[in-house]
Design an enzyme around this catalytic site. Sequence first.
Site, mmCIF file in Angstrom:
data_model
loop_
_atom_site.group_PDB
_atom_site.id
_atom_site.type_symbol
_atom_site.label_atom_id
_atom_site.label_comp_id
_atom_site.label_asym_id
_atom_site.label_seq_id
_atom_site.Cartn_x
_atom_site.Cartn_y
_atom_site.Cartn_z
ATOM 1 N N THR A 439 0.837 -1.191 0.000
ATOM 2 C CA THR A 439 0.000 0.000 0.000
ATOM 3 C C THR A 439 0.872 1.241 0.000
ATOM 4 O O THR A 439 2.085 1.175 0.114
ATOM 5 C CB THR A 439 -0.919 0.034 1.239
ATOM 6 O OG1 THR A 439 -0.139 -0.303 2.390
ATOM 7 C CG2 THR A 439 -2.064 -0.934 1.119
ATOM 8 N N ASP A 479 -7.760 -10.626 -0.355
ATOM 9 C CA ASP A 479 -8.075 -10.205 1.012
ATOM 10 C C ASP A 479 -9.353 -10.863 1.532
ATOM 11 O O ASP A 479 -9.662 -10.772 2.718
ATOM 12 C CB ASP A 479 -8.219 -8.682 1.086
ATOM 13 C CG ASP A 479 -6.901 -7.992 1.366
ATOM 14 O OD1 ASP A 479 -5.907 -8.694 1.616
ATOM 15 O OD2 ASP A 479 -6.854 -6.754 1.328
ATOM 16 N N SER A 505 -7.250 -3.494 6.305
ATOM 17 C CA SER A 505 -6.705 -2.956 7.548
ATOM 18 C C SER A 505 -6.310 -1.489 7.411
ATOM 19 O O SER A 505 -5.761 -0.906 8.348
ATOM 20 C CB SER A 505 -5.467 -3.758 7.976
ATOM 21 O OG SER A 505 -5.805 -5.086 8.256
#
Length: 642
Positions: A439, A479, A505
């Site tokens: 990310t 995910d 998350s």
Amino acid sequence: MRFLLAAVLLGGGLVACGTGRPPSSASSDCADASPGTGVAKTAVPTTHGPQDIAKRPEHANGYRTGMRAVTTRSFMVVTANPLASRAACGVLRAGGTAADALVAAQTVLGLVEPQSSGLGGGAFLLYYDAATRALDAYDGRETAPAAANGDSLRWISNADRGEPKPDTRASGRSIGVPGVLRLLELVHNEHGSQPWRSLFDPAVSLADDGFAISPRLAAALAPEAARLRLDPQASAYFLNPDGSPKPAGTRVRNPAYAKTLGAIAGEGPDAFYTGAIAHDVVDAVANTAGGRTPGLMTLADLAGYQAKKRAPICFAYRRKQVCGMPGPSSGGTAVAQVLGMLGHFDLGALRPASPGEDGGRPDPLAAHLIAEAERLAYADRDKYLADPDFVTAPPGLLDPGYLAGRAALIDRARSMGTARAGDFGPVDFAVAPGHEHGTSQITVVDSRGNAASMTTSVESAFGSYHMVDGFFLNNQLTDFSARPTDAEGRPVANCAQPGKRPRSSMSPTLVFGANGPAGGSVEDVLGSPGGGTIIQYVVKTLVALVDWGLDPQQAVGMVDFGAENSPVTNLGGEHPLVDAADNGASDPLAQALRQRGHTVDVTPQDSGLSAVRRAGPGWEGGADPRREGVVMGDAERTSPAS
């Protein structure tokens, strides 16, 4: 394994930006200064916990020592790459809003940091409008295609129950409908001031003229070269004719990306979701070259995608209001739970000794208490949280009485190892931990007082390895839980379903005074990449800012630590204050945690934190020493380390 000294080449501290030129040229006025000094350490292989490369977010890249917080007069931006920070800084200098800067930053990141984010991925955003004193959460998470089902990720079909080839991630099955462009469109329509078209100029120029592969990008290419060879576009772009990855400093151009951006700049995101680009995306997902299992995405899936506005999660902590991202991200709820438990302990009395420029080493008791609270929060996350449009979480997860009871389970002297999820009566979901991967983070405040924290992702490094029209497609559907039920037949909340968004998350966070957003007092803006450990990185930084009074650079730079719901406690061996030799056998913090029953893992952490704090009439900011990020704005000075 040696990890790279990215910032030695790219700097990382005080950076001045612009003198009023338009966004397309203002980037030339931003110059790097006050760089940190790179530290190389030998990482010691470990055998504890889910630390294998398949589950690591990205590859650790070292640590820049000696970075100091930056103070600016009226606006500031922090991204994971100097070129992206410079593009966004030029937009802000030209009078753009934080929403405008997000568009410029994301389009450049998709070019120069494609292993982490891009047009083929998704994002979560918290945006504060200073004029209306309103805080909104924007959900640009990818969705499962209409043909997906609970078994799509674990086998090819009911008739062929082999794993998708070459594996689930690199097959077409992992690719969700991208959402970041619809998110940017929505926030720009509501909060932008500059023309949409102009915000693409910096990225188009870089794609046409070329840019040098950064040390961090080169480090990501090396272990992924074999997978990148499966895709002709990716191979031609990033690999040499002999199949080896292009090294750092190699200048590359991406005319296909420039053309894609040009279409989106001129026609809006519809060019991506319904035009020729959409056809190219669907064709890439369906590609079976090299024996790949095709994905399930259709043109209708792309055309039907919508970004969503959701109500942020806001809660009280130490006379502050902390606001985070709601579902389908678990980040806001998990961070709220952790802080709700930690509110029952006097963390202010456990401040790190002599934090200095690099943030220091946390007190062993503080690290223990925080890791235990995280275990309890992850236990609830793994069982109950998923896309709220499909699964309703128990309403008591954030109840103060419930969190007080959870805090009472924490033994100051001994780790619980693995926590049990709370009992909410008839709710009977299976426990299914999730691990997301690569990310990036964009943190912006503009001269109007607007503030934005956006975490953006393509999932693993280079996503699914499918490259189309100059950008990579995500593998976010991994995910989801690979199975819809557990061995006892209990449903998994985070299973794949048509149109569902996988749990995340990602934890973009804003901190306000006691009256919250309505009080008009943004105090801190922060977030981080880092996969499933994002929650730990954000909690560490919030405690450092709120309880320990560290400045933003110290807070993001201090030792990374924390735990998911397992006996393993992470302790970032990349930090110069951690002795990672012999798996931390001689490190005082590692030993203190082991004495409390923790299984300590000193694998280098790969946070990419950025934090911006209100400093009088201006702002003070810090960029994570573990990546290539820099702080930019109308710079005034570099703050002395306390």
